[in-house]
Design a protein around this motif. Structure first.
Motif, PDB file in Angstrom:
ATOM      1  N   ALA B 332       0.833  -1.207   0.000  1.00 45.89           N
ATOM      2  CA  ALA B 332       0.000   0.000   0.000  1.00 45.89           C
ATOM      3  C   ALA B 332       0.866   1.255   0.000  1.00 45.89           C
ATOM      4  N   GLY B 333       0.387   2.295  -0.677  1.00 38.54           N
ATOM      5  CA  GLY B 333       1.111   3.559  -0.721  1.00 38.54           C
ATOM      6  C   GLY B 333       0.135   4.724  -0.756  1.00 38.54           C
ATOM      7  N   THR B 334       0.691   5.928  -0.841  1.00 37.67           N
ATOM      8  CA  THR B 334      -0.165   7.120  -0.913  1.00 37.67           C
ATOM      9  C   THR B 334       0.237   7.980  -2.112  1.00 37.67           C
ATOM     10  N   TRP B 335       0.688   7.307  -3.169  1.00 39.38           N
ATOM     11  CA  TRP B 335       1.253   8.051  -4.303  1.00 39.38           C
ATOM     12  C   TRP B 335       0.180   8.759  -5.123  1.00 39.38           C
ATOM     13  N   ALA B 336      -0.961   8.100  -5.336  1.00 44.12           N
ATOM     14  CA  ALA B 336      -2.027   8.756  -6.098  1.00 44.12           C
ATOM     15  C   ALA B 336      -2.609   9.930  -5.307  1.00 44.12           C
ATOM     16  N   GLU B 337      -2.619   9.767  -4.006  1.00 44.22           N
ATOM     17  CA  GLU B 337      -3.123  10.848  -3.153  1.00 44.22           C
ATOM     18  C   GLU B 337      -2.286  12.122  -3.355  1.00 44.22           C
ATOM     19  N   ILE B 338      -0.982  11.954  -3.419  1.00 47.80           N
ATOM     20  CA  ILE B 338      -0.116  13.131  -3.629  1.00 47.80           C
ATOM     21  C   ILE B 338      -0.366  13.702  -5.019  1.00 47.80           C
ATOM     22  N   GLY B 339      -0.506  12.813  -6.007  1.00 45.63           N
ATOM     23  CA  GLY B 339      -0.812  13.282  -7.358  1.00 45.63           C
ATOM     24  C   GLY B 339      -2.125  14.052  -7.390  1.00 45.63           C
ATOM     25  N   ALA B 340      -3.106  13.550  -6.645  1.00 48.57           N
ATOM     26  CA  ALA B 340      -4.414  14.213  -6.616  1.00 48.57           C
ATOM     27  C   ALA B 340      -4.321  15.590  -5.944  1.00 48.57           C
ATOM     28  N   MET B 341      -3.411  15.711  -4.997  1.00 48.17           N
ATOM     29  CA  MET B 341      -3.258  17.005  -4.301  1.00 48.17           C
ATOM     30  C   MET B 341      -2.510  18.028  -5.155  1.00 48.17           C
ATOM     31  N   THR B 342      -1.545  17.557  -5.922  1.00 45.22           N
ATOM     32  CA  THR B 342      -0.691  18.497  -6.648  1.00 45.22           C
ATOM     33  C   THR B 342      -1.222  18.841  -8.050  1.00 45.22           C
ATOM     34  N   ALA B 343      -2.095  17.994  -8.599  1.00 52.33           N
ATOM     35  CA  ALA B 343      -2.443  18.064 -10.020  1.00 52.33           C
ATOM     36  C   ALA B 343      -2.806  19.481 -10.492  1.00 52.33           C
ATOM     37  N   PHE B 344      -3.713  20.134  -9.772  1.00 56.23           N
ATOM     38  CA  PHE B 344      -4.198  21.448 -10.231  1.00 56.23           C
ATOM     39  C   PHE B 344      -3.718  22.579  -9.315  1.00 56.23           C
ATOM     40  N   ALA B 345      -2.658  22.330  -8.563  1.00 53.02           N
ATOM     41  CA  ALA B 345      -2.245  23.302  -7.533  1.00 53.02           C
ATOM     42  C   ALA B 345      -1.768  24.630  -8.112  1.00 53.02           C
ATOM     43  N   CYS B 346      -1.447  24.673  -9.387  1.00 45.17           N
ATOM     44  CA  CYS B 346      -0.966  25.924  -9.984  1.00 45.17           C
ATOM     45  C   CYS B 346      -2.108  26.897 -10.296  1.00 45.17           C
ATOM     46  N   TYR B 347      -3.345  26.431 -10.205  1.00 46.42           N
ATOM     47  CA  TYR B 347      -4.430  27.226 -10.789  1.00 46.42           C
ATOM     48  C   TYR B 347      -5.479  27.700  -9.792  1.00 46.42           C
ATOM     49  N   LYS B 348      -6.096  28.808 -10.172  1.00 45.43           N
ATOM     50  CA  LYS B 348      -7.199  29.392  -9.417  1.00 45.43           C
ATOM     51  C   LYS B 348      -8.476  28.804 -10.001  1.00 45.43           C
ATOM     52  N   LEU B 349      -9.135  27.934  -9.240  1.00 46.35           N
ATOM     53  CA  LEU B 349     -10.259  27.188  -9.789  1.00 46.35           C
ATOM     54  C   LEU B 349     -11.460  27.276  -8.853  1.00 46.35           C
ATOM     55  N   GLU B 350     -12.581  27.606  -9.421  1.00 42.00           N
ATOM     56  CA  GLU B 350     -13.812  27.647  -8.608  1.00 42.00           C
ATOM     57  C   GLU B 350     -14.382  26.257  -8.413  1.00 42.00           C
ATOM     58  N   ASN B 351     -14.150  25.413  -9.407  1.00 44.12           N
ATOM     59  CA  ASN B 351     -14.723  24.059  -9.354  1.00 44.12           C
ATOM     60  C   ASN B 351     -13.630  23.061  -9.731  1.00 44.12           C
ATOM     61  N   VAL B 352     -13.243  22.248  -8.802  1.00 44.02           N
ATOM     62  CA  VAL B 352     -12.161  21.300  -9.078  1.00 44.02           C
ATOM     63  C   VAL B 352     -12.387  20.022  -8.274  1.00 44.02           C
ATOM     64  N   TYR B 357      -6.424   6.769  -6.979  1.00 45.16           N
ATOM     65  CA  TYR B 357      -6.522   5.343  -6.646  1.00 45.16           C
ATOM     66  C   TYR B 357      -5.115   4.760  -6.510  1.00 45.16           C
ATOM     67  N   GLU B 358      -4.854   4.144  -5.363  1.00 45.83           N
ATOM     68  CA  GLU B 358      -3.564   3.483  -5.126  1.00 45.83           C
ATOM     69  C   GLU B 358      -3.702   2.030  -5.574  1.00 45.83           C
ATOM     70  N   VAL B 359      -2.820   1.589  -6.452  1.00 42.03           N
ATOM     71  CA  VAL B 359      -3.024   0.286  -7.097  1.00 42.03           C
ATOM     72  C   VAL B 359      -1.820  -0.639  -6.861  1.00 42.03           C
ATOM     73  N   LEU B 360      -2.114  -1.841  -6.371  1.00 40.85           N
ATOM     74  CA  LEU B 360      -1.066  -2.845  -6.181  1.00 40.85           C
ATOM     75  C   LEU B 360      -0.760  -3.531  -7.512  1.00 40.85           C
ATOM     76  N   VAL B 361       0.529  -3.724  -7.766  1.00 40.13           N
ATOM     77  CA  VAL B 361       0.973  -4.478  -8.942  1.00 40.13           C
ATOM     78  C   VAL B 361       2.193  -5.309  -8.550  1.00 40.13           C
ATOM     79  N   ASN B 362       2.536  -6.297  -9.395  1.00 37.37           N
ATOM     80  CA  ASN B 362       3.723  -7.120  -9.128  1.00 37.37           C
ATOM     81  C   ASN B 362       4.962  -6.442  -9.709  1.00 37.37           C
ATOM     82  N   ARG B 363       5.300  -5.333  -9.115  1.00 34.67           N
ATOM     83  CA  ARG B 363       6.516  -4.571  -9.442  1.00 34.67           C
ATOM     84  C   ARG B 363       7.166  -4.196  -8.116  1.00 34.67           C
ATOM     85  N   PRO B 364       8.424  -3.721  -8.147  1.00 37.06           N
ATOM     86  CA  PRO B 364       9.080  -3.362  -6.884  1.00 37.06           C
ATOM     87  C   PRO B 364       8.282  -2.305  -6.123  1.00 37.06           C
TER      88      PRO B 364
END
Lengths: 81, 754
Positions: B332-352, B357-364
């Protein structure tokens, strides 16, 4: 009394609320009162919660005062690289 | 902590200059000691046996033949690293990642290890270990792993963050959501809407130095560990917990570091080396091969991202939405959560609205990589923003300026911003000569913005003044990017002495209080704060000693430009006392003079950057060449501008590699196909132009000198800036990173065929 905004997942732990009001002078007291009011939050505090006070994010300074009228926003405690 | 971190505004003497780095001579002459350069008498060679399967139950491991081989001194499996994590799920994952227990979860997962008298014997011993596997179906693709038909990697995982508690286990460990307003309503007000799906492949941090350590456990239970790491105090905590030791009995010394970028924030081989040494009763050196580094240490997430953005005819964004799916390896990780927080951080948005989704795979197991998760989100968002600007008919820079976040804007991740630097970086980019330079045939220009949080953390520093007036500065944050130079400048600035009088070292874990690791762009931000505090404490003592030497009240002694100065009408005839003169008399005025500081550096302040790049695409082959690249970023205050520029250039260079070539390629068997630098292509000097930089200095209000972290933000915009440039050059929107020649060629041909 300060108004505290919770991020989505934390709001679910607090009975579906996105904002709660807490009588707290600093971050330490805020966390203590939140844990008293919403016991489900305690494990989240142990795992780490960051507190944004008027946009500045504090992760560890639990003595930081919560100024009256300040915007208090709880966020997941994130990692950097 | 009795220290006021607020920005004071001051003129600088040392800070902002560019002296030669103190570790430079050792590094260019080969004298500097990296992880693999440390040796001990009687040292054994450690080697790790790794799973060849992407997903398999470990039925049985027979080590008896290996143990009998002459020269083998210890063989360990998971049994030698029992679970002492006491319900700490995160630590249990680290333990399981260091040595597989019930299942091997990815190609390269460690299943056993040996310590032998030499490398040849150790390799022979690995061949004698018999592992009985039951191979299971595997999944390595993020979208495939989310399907209900995908092989389950961990049947105890039920998705967190859903409104209704799930009844079936899933490879999706967590859903997170951020935003405000009503995106549905916002899209209803849009005249133009861009909706696209993007993918980014998994990359490695690509540090040149592999993981390496020497572990020595004594029969009395104490131990030493010499290791290449970004955080030796954190390594001590983790190793001590995993091996059941008291932290104070494990001394960890960090070596020089040949790159980390987040990948050396995590223990991999170190607990294994300590367990081997404990069993063998001798020191053990464990150095990963490049193949092992790729197969078994910290890559970043692979991602799949959907973005939808709408705007009015006047160029105002009315709504923005993204769904981000990030792999976290088999844990388990929190990588998508960080992506979700940073994605639109540059912009002034009224509606965002963003959903991760954090996804398990057979990778390191995914590890942090420089502003972790932000570059992929920025790639998707900034690509869509560029396309939307074109549809609206506004210049891409102007479009971003129109929608940029500013002080008072509610960020897409929640809080309202204080003073921030996105606007100035965009204005600087707009006015940069690069934006007006002509382009040739098959060349395209792209630009993009990026955001990162930056962090501080626990920090402890000692400043000792020798009797000759020279200054030793002991810090606990590993120097990954020249911080010994920047911290020496800060000490010199505060004490009012020359930079050459200060020598900074990174102290071991037994010599200094706990320090968080060097991550989150915190090294210079945090340790400079602690250095200022320690220097001010030392100045207090210097003033007291001067008062003794003059036999006057300390209240009448000020510290000015490296000297004690007697103040007041009664002391007008007293000459100044230099730091050197006071230090020389320290033996008879109270003993050694030192300043200490322990503090939590918080309020690091968010960071923004804007990048511009020109790319030439060969339409016949898909080959790309970076023609010109410019980084504009806010540093708050550049303590050592050369190293700030180096961070900007380094982030851009890594981003260029990620954007154009680097990717983990898995075969159908779930095995990594390109675990080496010949097949995993990072950019070399001949691939890159001189990367131009422009440092903006908008002071951070929460640091005495206004310093902000600079190490990570510079890798956020490149994927998007390059994608926009390639898309403009090739005439087709690129949606899959890396944009390797075959992928570009396929996109061009698909566009031609309509």
């Amino acid at each position: 009394m300060v108004e505290v905004t919770l991020w989505g997942a934390l709001g679910q732990v607090a009975g579906g609320k996105s904002k709660v009001e807490v009588e707290a002078k600093d971050i330490r007291e805020l966390f203590r009162k939140l844990a008293e009011q919403y016991p489900g939050i305690e494990p989240w505090i142990d795992r780490g919660i960051a507190v944004a006070i008027d946009g500045t994010i504090y992760r560890d300074t639990w003595s930081k005062e919560l100024p009256p009228g300040a915007e208090i926003f709880l966020l997941p405690r994130l990692a950097g690289g | 902590m009795n220290f006021d971190p607020r920005y004071s505004g001051r003129n600088f003497s040392s800070v902002g200059t560019r002296p030669i780095r103190p570790d430079g001579v050792d590094k260019v002459t080969g004298r500097a000691r990296y992880g693999a350069d440390f040796n001990m008498a009687g040292q054994l060679v450690g080697r790790v046996l790794r799973s060849p399967h992407a997903h398999a139950i470990i039925r049985k491991i027979d080590t008896s033949k290996a143990e009998k081989l002459a020269g083998v001194k210890a063989v360990i499996t998971a049994k030698d690293l029992p679970d002492l994590t006491d319900g700490d799920a995160g630590m249990y994952d680290i333990l399981d990642n260091c040595m597989a227990r019930a299942k091997a979860l990815y190609d390269g997962h460690a299943v056993a290890a040996v310590a032998a008298v030499d490398a040849r014997t150790a390799r022979q011993a690995l061949k004698l270990i018999a592992v009985d596997y039951e191979v299971l179906p595997h999944v390595t693709d993020v979208d495939e792993a989310m399907k209900h038909t995908a092989p389950l990697i961990n049947d105890t995982i039920f998705t967190e963050g859903l409104e209704e508690k799930p009844v079936k286990p899933s490879n999706v460990t967590k859903r997170s959501q951020f935003g405000h307003g009503d995106v549905h309503q916002g899209f209803g007000h849009a005249d133009f809407i861009v909706e696209r799906s993007f993918k980014t492949e998994q990359t490695h941090q690509g540090y040149i130095e592999p993981h390496a350590c020497v572990a020595s456990v004594s029969s009395d239970g104490t131990a030493d560990l010499w290791v290449c790491t970004q955080g030796h105090f954190v390594y001590r905590q983790h190793c001590a917990q995993l091996l059941g030791m008291e932290a104070s009995k494990l001394r960890v010394t960090s070596s020089e570091i040949g790159g980390g970028f987040g990948g050396k924030t995590h223990v991999w081989a170190e607990p294994v080396a300590l367990a081997l040494s404990r069993k063998a009763g001798r020191p053990v050196k464990l150095v990963m091969t490049r193949d092992e580094v790729f197969r078994a240490s910290g890559p970043t997430s692979a991602t799949s991202i959907d973005v939808k953005i709408g705007a009015r005819k006047d160029g105002t964004i009315t709504a923005a939405e993204a769904t981000l799916r990030y792999t976290s390896g088999p844990y388990a990780g929190t990588w998508a959560e960080i992506g979700a927080m940073t994605a639109f951080a540059c912009y002034k948005l009224e509606n965002v609205k963003t959903v991760g989704y954090e996804v398990l795979v057979n990778r390191p197991k995914t590890a942090a990589y420089r502003a972790p998760s932000a570059p992929m989100a920025a790639f998707a968002v900034e690509s869509a923003v560029d396309e939307l600007a074109k549809e609206v008919g506004i210049d891409p820079v102007e479009f971003r300026i129109r929608n940029a976040a500013q002080e008072g804007t509610r960020s897409s991740y929640g809080p309202v911003y204080g003073p921030i630097g996105i606007g100035p970086t965009l204005e600087a980019a707009k006015n940069h000569p690069h934006m007006k330079a002509p382009l040739k045939e098959n060349q395209g220009r792209g630009m993009a913005c990026g955001f990162w949080f930056n962090f501080g953390g626990q920090t402890c520093t000692d400043l000792n003044i020798g009797m000759d007036g020279s200054v030793s500065l002991a810090v606990g944050t590993v120097d990954v990017g020249g911080s010994r130079a920047s911290l020496s400048l800060v000490a010199a600035e505060e004490l009012g002495i020359d930079y050459s009088q200060v020598k900074a070292i990174v102290a071991d874990t037994s010599s200094l209080g706990y320090n968080d690791m060097t991550d989150g762009s915190r090294g210079t931000f945090s340790s400079s704060m602690a250095t200022i505090s320690a220097a001010r404490n030392a100045i207090k003592i210097l003033r007291e000693r001067a008062a003794q030497m003059w036999d006057i009240s300390v209240d009448d002694v000020a510290w000015e430009q490296g000297h004690a100065v007697a103040k007041g009408d009664n002391h007008g005839n007293l000459g100044k006392l230099s730091l050197k003169e006071i230090a020389a008399r320290s033996g008879t005025t109270g003993g050694p003079i030192a300043g200490h500081s322990e503090l939590v550096a918080d309020g690091a302040g968010v960071s923004f950057a804007t990048h511009i790049c020109d790319i030439e695409v060969d339409p016949e082959t898909g080959f790309t060449k970076v023609i010109r690249y410019t980084v504009v970023q806010d540093a708050g205050k550049a303590v050592h501008p050369t190293y700030v520029e180096g961070q900007y250039q380094g982030g851009a260079a890594q981003g260029i590699g990620w954007a154009l070539n680097e990717e983990y390629i898995y075969g159908k068997d779930g095995r990594l196909q390109n675990a080496g630098f010949l097949d995993y292509r990072i950019p070399v000097c001949s691939d890159l132009p001189m990367i131009d930089t422009q440092i903006l200095e908008i002071p951070n209000p929460n640091h005495p000198y206004g310093v902000r972290g600079v190490g990570e933000t510079s890798i956020v915009p490149p994927l998007a800036a390059i994608a926009n440039a390639v898309s403009n050059a090739a005439g087709v929107r690129m949606t899959h990173i890396p944009m390797s020649p075959p992928r570009i060629l396929a996109a061009i041909e698909a566009e031609r065929e309509g």
